[in-house]
Enzyme design. Structure first.
Site, mmCIF file in Angstrom:
data_model
loop_
_atom_site.group_PDB
_atom_site.id
_atom_site.type_symbol
_atom_site.label_atom_id
_atom_site.label_comp_id
_atom_site.label_asym_id
_atom_site.label_seq_id
_atom_site.Cartn_x
_atom_site.Cartn_y
_atom_site.Cartn_z
ATOM 1 N N ARG A 15 0.851 -1.186 0.000
ATOM 2 C CA ARG A 15 0.000 0.000 0.000
ATOM 3 C C ARG A 15 0.892 1.243 0.000
ATOM 4 O O ARG A 15 1.718 1.424 0.897
ATOM 5 C CB ARG A 15 -0.903 -0.007 1.242
ATOM 6 C CG ARG A 15 -1.762 1.228 1.347
ATOM 7 C CD ARG A 15 -2.637 1.237 2.601
ATOM 8 N NE ARG A 15 -3.246 2.552 2.721
ATOM 9 C CZ ARG A 15 -3.220 3.303 3.817
ATOM 10 N NH1 ARG A 15 -2.632 2.875 4.911
ATOM 11 N NH2 ARG A 15 -3.783 4.493 3.817
ATOM 12 N N HIS A 49 -2.683 11.035 1.287
ATOM 13 C CA HIS A 49 -2.127 10.764 2.610
ATOM 14 C C HIS A 49 -1.535 12.069 3.147
ATOM 15 O O HIS A 49 -0.328 12.190 3.341
ATOM 16 C CB HIS A 49 -1.072 9.655 2.529
ATOM 17 C CG HIS A 49 -0.779 9.007 3.853
ATOM 18 N ND1 HIS A 49 -0.824 7.638 4.042
ATOM 19 C CD2 HIS A 49 -0.416 9.528 5.036
ATOM 20 C CE1 HIS A 49 -0.504 7.358 5.292
ATOM 21 N NE2 HIS A 49 -0.237 8.494 5.917
ATOM 22 N N GLU A 90 -6.925 8.341 6.798
ATOM 23 C CA GLU A 90 -7.129 8.977 8.104
ATOM 24 C C GLU A 90 -7.587 10.428 7.986
ATOM 25 O O GLU A 90 -6.886 11.363 8.403
ATOM 26 C CB GLU A 90 -5.854 8.877 8.944
ATOM 27 C CG GLU A 90 -5.444 7.442 9.220
ATOM 28 C CD GLU A 90 -4.275 7.324 10.189
ATOM 29 O OE1 GLU A 90 -3.701 8.368 10.584
ATOM 30 O OE2 GLU A 90 -3.929 6.187 10.561
ATOM 31 N N ASN A 128 -7.196 1.523 10.385
ATOM 32 C CA ASN A 128 -5.852 1.751 10.917
ATOM 33 C C ASN A 128 -5.946 1.761 12.438
ATOM 34 O O ASN A 128 -6.762 2.486 13.005
ATOM 35 C CB ASN A 128 -5.299 3.091 10.438
ATOM 36 C CG ASN A 128 -5.113 3.157 8.937
ATOM 37 O OD1 ASN A 128 -5.338 2.177 8.218
ATOM 38 N ND2 ASN A 128 -4.688 4.300 8.437
ATOM 39 N N TYR A 140 -3.666 1.583 16.256
ATOM 40 C CA TYR A 140 -2.417 1.568 17.013
ATOM 41 C C TYR A 140 -2.629 1.370 18.512
ATOM 42 O O TYR A 140 -1.917 0.601 19.138
ATOM 43 C CB TYR A 140 -1.642 2.875 16.764
ATOM 44 C CG TYR A 140 -1.137 2.977 15.346
ATOM 45 C CD1 TYR A 140 0.054 2.372 14.965
ATOM 46 C CD2 TYR A 140 -1.865 3.639 14.368
ATOM 47 C CE1 TYR A 140 0.516 2.430 13.653
ATOM 48 C CE2 TYR A 140 -1.418 3.709 13.057
ATOM 49 C CZ TYR A 140 -0.227 3.096 12.710
ATOM 50 O OH TYR A 140 0.216 3.147 11.413
ATOM 51 N N GLU A 183 -3.314 -0.204 8.331
ATOM 52 C CA GLU A 183 -2.115 0.195 9.078
ATOM 53 C C GLU A 183 -2.175 -0.415 10.468
ATOM 54 O O GLU A 183 -3.213 -0.384 11.123
ATOM 55 C CB GLU A 183 -2.008 1.714 9.258
ATOM 56 C CG GLU A 183 -1.513 2.490 8.070
ATOM 57 C CD GLU A 183 -1.331 3.971 8.395
ATOM 58 O OE1 GLU A 183 -0.995 4.306 9.562
ATOM 59 O OE2 GLU A 183 -1.528 4.793 7.490
#
Length: 475
Positions: free
Chosen positions: A81, A125, A170, A299, A301, A376
């Site tokens: 990606r 992005h 995002e 995504n 985290y 991600e």
């Protein structure tokens, strides 16, 4: 329907990928007609990035892409990606494409396909052409229309060879870190502008998806990547539950509401009424945003832990989005953010794979029948070569094992997850953190730009080749 999965293996067609973004890796910021993006301007503004570092060279992927594709192939990855630099393709954000800019991406895609690696292209992005920011940026409605034209140009150029497309990465960061807290480009601190930006990013997604459909074969898949937050209340006290709902609306509902359900949450509109009247949401906007998706990228985290602050005294803003005197959360000054317990990465983010499982299962419910990708997931650690030049990162291997196990558990729970993209392929320019934080599976010596796969890259490559999580550490 999801393919069968056992407790040991992933589905045979599962995509094992890595992800990057243009400004973080490409460099060559003045080549081929490329003009400055907001990140060029921001990173060259004193005090905006750690050490005043910029993406001018980054890791020179623009010139070294063949080497980087060969690395992916050697590791055994079957997907990659990447993002397109808007100002490399359309320098002013308007008008015809610059073919030399598109040619770079044509060469990259051809190299990937020749290596048996499936390209997944992200159109945006965070690197808005500076000329569009000078005209008002994402708070201005026209920017959404400019994005749709850009999407059409790239779709026409690459739609015959790229099947996986992502409109925006995002949008929460673009809107709320770019225009709210100001820790990301363009560095503005206006909560009303942040909310306008969020709406126009949503509109850009809808118009861009429609433009792509008009320009590409029907077989191609169009998605968006959301950094949807896993928002947890500190307690079950009604005030804490209300605080969690408010942040969930600002982090998640503001995007998936119109995209998936055809409406902004009423609780979002009422909670932000002191900041904006939402009059910029025009008739037809939400239906334009609510275009059918072929997939959804998630995504993840770390989770977010919040509570109410009745005295409005302010509190710990440990929300993982950089230091700023300005909150990225409009009309939420009475919400406190808390550090979640547990081990942390170099970013200070708590490691909690249960959040990834929770996120996947939420969107399995929010969007039944829509294929999901983890677009991600990864961790920054203080990686250093040993005396032999090898880079051992057992912490990242443990991180990957935990989060991939969470994906596998979601598959067994009925989620249709079709791929996982490790963030990131390479150590790179980590936005306002400069080159301080290393997320890569491949170590980059920033002085020589030499690439060295870390032990996590070998471990992940074995998972990609076998479709199962290795039990031993890779060396």
């Amino acid at each position: 329907m999801p393919e069968p999965v056992t407790s040991v293996t992933f589905p045979p067609a599962f995509l094992w990928g890595a992800a990057t973004s243009a400004y973080q890796i490409e460099g060559a910021v003045r080549e081929g007609g490329r003009t400055p993006s907001i990140w060029d301007t921001f990173s060259h503004t004193p005090g905006r990035t750690a050490g005043g570092e910029t993406g001018d060279i980054a890791v020179d992927h623009y010139h070294r892409y063949r080497e980087d594709v060969a690395l992916m192939a050697e590791l055994g990855l079957n997907a990659y990606r990447f993002s397109v630099s808007w100002s490399r393709v359309q320098p002013t954000g308007r008008g015809p494409a610059v073919q030399v800019g598109l040619d770079f991406y044509r060469r990259l895609v051809d190299e990937l396909l020749e290596a048996g690696i499936k390209p997944a292209l992200t159109l945006y992005h965070w690197d808005l052409p500076q000329e569009l920011e000078d005209a008002g940026g994402w708070p201005e409605r026209d920017t959404a229309h400019r994005f749709a034209e850009y999407a059409q140009l790239v779709g026409e150029a690459l739609g015959d060879r790229v099947e996986h497309w992502i409109t925006l990465n995002e949008p929460w960061c673009s809107a709320f870190l770019g225009y709210g807290s100001g820790v990301h480009a363009p560095g503005r601190t206006d909560p009303a502008a942040a909310l306008r930006a969020a709406h126009h990013l949503n509109l850009a997604h809808g118009l861009g998806a429609a433009a792509l459909r008009s320009a590409m074969p029907a077989r191609n898949q169009i998605a968006i990547s959301l950094n949807s937050s896993v928002v947890r209340p500190l307690s079950q006290d009604p005030a804490d539950l209300a605080a969690a709902r408010r942040i969930d609306d600002l982090a998640n509902g503001i995007f998936h509401g119109p995209m998936l359900h055809g409406a902004y949450p009423e609780t979002l509109l009422s909670s932000t009424a002191s900041v904006t009247d939402w009059s910029y949401v025009l008739d037809g906007d939400v239906s334009a945003i609510n275009v059918p998706l072929d997939a959804l990228g998630l995504n993840y985290y770390t989770p977010t832990l919040v509570s109410a602050a009745p005295d409005k005294a302010g509190g710990l803003r440990a929300d993982g989005h950089g230091a700023s005197d300005h909150s990225p959360w409009p009309a939420a000054d009475d919400v406190l953010f808390h550090q979640t317990p547990g081990e942390r990465t170099e970013m200070g983010w708590t490691i909690d794979p249960t959040g990834l499982h929770e996120l996947i299962m939420r969107y399995t419910r929010e969007a039944p029948g829509l294929p999901l990708y983890v677009t991600e997931n990864g961790a920054a650690y203080d990686d250093k070569p040993d005396p032999d030049g090898r880079v051992h990162d057992p912490e990242r291997i443990a991180y990957l094992r935990g989060h991939l196990s969470a994906v596998r558990r979601a598959l067994t729970d009925g989620a249709d997850v079709r791929g996982y993209y490790l963030w990131s392929l390479l150590d790179n320019f980590e936005w306002a953190y400069g080159y301080e934080k290393r997320f890569g599976a491949v170590y980059v010596d920033y002085a020589t730009l030499e690439r060295t796969p870390k032990s996590s890259a070998r471990w992940y490559g074995e998972a990609a080749r076998t479709g199962a999580l290795p039990t031993a550490q890779a060396h």
